[in-house]
Each structure stands twice: as C-alpha cells, then as structure tokens.
Design an enzyme around this catalytic site. Structure first.
Site: not given
Length: 494
Positions: A165, A202, A204, A241
């Site tokens: 992350r 969405r 990504d 995602e």
C-alpha cells in the site's frame, strides 16, 4: 444522547449501504465494459444497442489525461498526468454529452478511476497537453508535488501489507491518500464526474490503498445528480479492484464494508468449470461457498481487460473471446445465475498483450464497424453484441429476482435450472448429447431459444421449445452444436 447517537449511527449506516446500490434504472441489469471506446461511439451505442437491449450500465476507460507512451499501449490510460477530462476517447464536452445521452435511454455510466498513483518515469507529456516530471514527482496539471507522494520503494512482497500500500506498483508514482490535499484533489475529481451524471466508479488498484483513507474519500463524495434521473440522496456505486485469490496479507474483506469488489475468484472458477477442469454439476452451490464475497458486494465477470491478457489473476484458466463456445456458455451461466452484479467484457482483438485499441493513424482510436448480424469488425470484438450474450441480458431482466429452482444435472457436465416460473436454461459441456425431459418451471406453450436465435414478432429465428401443461419439455443439446447452452423465458414465448 443515546437517541441522538442512534440516529447518527443509522445515518452512517444508510450512507454506507447506499454505495452498494448500482443505481440501475428499473427493470435493467448487467453492465458492459466498452474498453477503450470513444465517448461519441459509446453515446451512439447506448442509444442504438445498449438501451434497446436492456443493458443497465456501461463501464468506461479512464476519463482523465494520461501519459502518451510509445506505440500507444492500452495501459497508458492507467498512467495519469492530470484530472483534466482529455483522453484518446474524447474531451470533457464529449464525455458529458455521452453520459447525458446514455442516462436518457436508461444506461448508467461507471468510470474507471485511477488515483492510487500518477504516471511512471518517461510519462512526461499528456493527452491533454500537460507536461509532468514523474522522476521528481511533479505533476503541475493537478498540481501535485513530491510532498503528495509516498517515498519511492518497490513492491516485492505481497505478504507485506505496508509495502503493497505504500510502495510503487510497477514504478507508478504512489500517491499518499492519507494526505488531506491529495484527498481534496481526488474528491474534487470524483465530484466533477458526479456533477456530469455518472452513477459510480471502478476504483483501480484499491488493494494498493489503505481502506481507512478510501473511507474518508468515499464519505466526502456528493450525492448523485438528480438532473440525470437519480433519486435524491443516492450515492455513487463503488466497486473496488481488489485481487484476492487467498494467501496474501490483504483480503477483500477489508474493502467490502466500503463498496463492492471485483470478484476475481468468480472469473478464475468459471473459467476452470467451462474449460472442463471442474464439472458443471458442482455449480449447484455457486456463490459464497466458492469463496466469493457476498452477492451484493461482488462484481462478477468471465474476464476483464487485465486477466484476458494474463495480467491480474486466473492465468490460463481465464476464458476469453478466443475460446468462443466456452466463453458464451460461461457468460450465459453468469447472466442466468442470480449471484453478483455481472459485467460483460467488450474487447478489441489483440495478439500482443501491450497492444492498444484499433486506430486510424497509430494514435487516434478508430470507431467500431458494425455488421448486418450486429457483430463488429475493424479490430473490435464486441462480445456484448454476440446474440448469445445480449439475449441473456434480456433473460436476466425477464427473470428479475426469482430464485433458482428445478436444478437438474446428470452427475457430470450437463445441468439445467429454472429461475422461478420465468426462465429456464440448460448447459451441455460433455462430449455426448444432452437429450432429456426436464422440468422448466414455465407455463405451457412454445418458446424461442434465445441462444440459437431471437424472437421476431410471433416467430423465432432459432430453435423452439415446447413446454407441456406439467411444465416439462424435451431438451436436446447436441455436443457438436455451435452452442452448448439453451435458454427460454417468458418474454420469448411465441
């Protein structure tokens, strides 16, 4: 005080639950990803095909300015330079017009948004004319400076959540979503899209961002624009995602409280089944028993733009347009089954996994060419225009929320089931014929098989199925037929 706290908690719960609502127009279901299409072409497709055929939504490629890369690969769209709405698909005016035209015919727009990162080194010039210096983390088109990014490091270990992350995904400059200025810029970008009438996003590379940071960003978004037909107070549908095949530090369960997730296990599992590595009979408990997220938290698909190229998850088990018979069967099963929110892939053909969309001159995207049978040419595959797929979107709309009933299998690779008393499907993935008298659950009458043909007035261009007063019908699916699936529903009754 207790009452006040309860009201606040209920309000937060309402906000949280709202972003799991797809915001589809009534009576519609199923979205299509028109990968790398131009905005003007999508607008026309909404009016001429998606709307009339019952599609509920369209996922579009990233709308904001991206780095111009040599040979113009598809993945340049995932290297942001700024949040200006200027790409090879069109400009802001064209995008706004597209959203409005699609909403007018009941087709909602879902934008693929990229805010985990900015462009990698070499991405110095953008599709909107902006310049950047990724090597010094300077993106004046936003503007972002080095203060807005995480320190440079590589992701080498997916068992280290901090690394996944906080470090850079394949060299892409990693934004710090915990930074209040970055949050402001991302919210400003997403809110602008909401103003233009989009229904959701969405997200990504959500797996590469901290859930707590995403919660702040989502929580700040404005409600959807009622001028575009959304109910007052509606929140953007969020699908993140998150590739989670198990065995890593990061789990999709960390994200399902914030929105739906891209359920890659669905893609992997459905590929294994219809490629013959698992038997169709095992599909009887399809859903969370297979390790999927909850139905309302799962965006499901046979393939997506990444894994059809071997990126992401699933590997060689993923079915694509290159294996058409099995692909159509898997797509029909996904659309016939009530689990999840299905998304149909619409591809351009490729031989090289970096290859970008068809162009007129190596740069400008070419429009799809439509044939008399609804299919596409000119380098576009248009799976959503295959009869076996668009007629199953209509099937899904016809059966609504009716439950699976009348499950039948032969103990191997032949299965059938009804959706209440409104629809019936049968599949044959064995190397011998299916020839059985089966309970369809449907009212007596003659029905058009919407896989081999379509209902046209009072006739059918394909096979017909005669259902008796007891609901039974003789079902035949030869192993050598073009299609290994048959489907009938109440709106296809002759």
């Amino acid at each position: 005080m207790f009452l006040a706290k309860s009201i606040v908690c209920l309000a937060l719960l309402a906000v949280a639950n709202a972003q799991f609502d797809t915001n589809y127009a009534s009576g519609r279901s199923g979205m299509v990803h028109l990968f790398e299409w131009k905005w003007d072409d999508i607008a026309a497709e909404c009016e001429n095909f998606l709307g009339p055929n019952g599609f509920a939504g369209v996922q579009v490629s990233p709308v904001n300015e991206n780095a111009v890369k040599d040979s113009r690969p598809w993945w340049e769209r995932y290297q942001p330079i700024s949040y200006k709405l200027e790409t090879r698909s069109g400009n802001e005016q064209q995008f706004a017009s597209m959203v409005k035209r699609c909403n007018a015919v009941g087709v909602r727009t879902y934008v693929d948004v990229v805010f985990n990162h900015m462009a990698a080194d070499g991405g110095t010039y953008g599709t909107g004319g902006s310049t950047a210096s990724p090597s010094t983390k300077s993106f004046p088109g936003v503007p972002y400076s080095s203060l807005d990014f995480n320190p440079t490091c590589s992701i080498n270990n997916y068992n280290d959540a901090n690394q996944v992350r906080n470090c850079e995904l394949v060299g892409l400059r990693d934004l710090n979503q915990g930074n209040s200025y970055v949050q402001d810029k991302v919210v400003e970008f997403l809110d602008h899209l909401i103003d233009l009438g989009v229904a959701g996003f969405r997200v990504d590379a959500a797996k590469h961002m901290w859930p707590a940071d995403l919660a702040v960003i989502y929580g700040r978004l404005k409600t959807l624009n009622t001028d575009h037909g959304f109910n007052s107070g509606s929140k953007a549908y969020i699908v993140e995602e998150v590739i989670d095949m198990g065995g890593e530090a990061i789990s999709k369960s960390e994200y399902t409280g914030l929105g739906a997730v891209t359920e890659f296990r669905h893609s992997d599992s459905i590929g294994k089944v219809f490629r013959g590595k698992d038997q169709l009979q095992y599909l009887t408990n399809w859903g969370t028993a297979w390790g999927f997220a909850a139905s309302d938290r799962s965006l499901v698909f046979v393939d997506n733009h990444d894994n059809q190229r071997g990126h992401g998850a699933g590997g060689a088990d993923v079915l694509t347009y290159k294996v058409p018979k099995q692909y159509k069967m898997a797509s029909a099963f996904m659309l016939a089954h009530p689990f999840g929110t299905p998304r149909v892939m619409s591809s351009f053909s490729f031989s090289d996994t970096d290859q970008g969309p068809p162009t007129t001159d190596g740069h400008n995207i070419a429009s799809p060419v439509f044939n008399s049978d609804n299919s596409c040419s000119g380098g576009w595959v248009c799976e959503h225009r295959w009869r076996q797929i668009y007629n199953m979107v209509a099937f899904r709309n016809a059966v609504g929320s009716d439950a699976i009933q009348n499950w039948w299998d032969n103990g191997s690779n032949q299965i059938a089931f009804s959706r209440g008393s409104r629809g019936f499907v049968a599949f044959n993935n064995d190397n011998y014929d299916l020839n059985s008298s089966l309970q369809t659950g449907l009212p007596a009458g003659t029905y058009c098989d919407v896989i081999s043909g379509s209902k046209s007035g009072s006739s059918c261009t394909g096979k017909t199925v005669s259902v008796g007063s007891d609901g039974r019908a003789s079902i035949y699916l030869g192993s050598s037929e073009d299609d290994g699936v048959l489907a009938i529903h109440v709106n296809a009754k002759l």
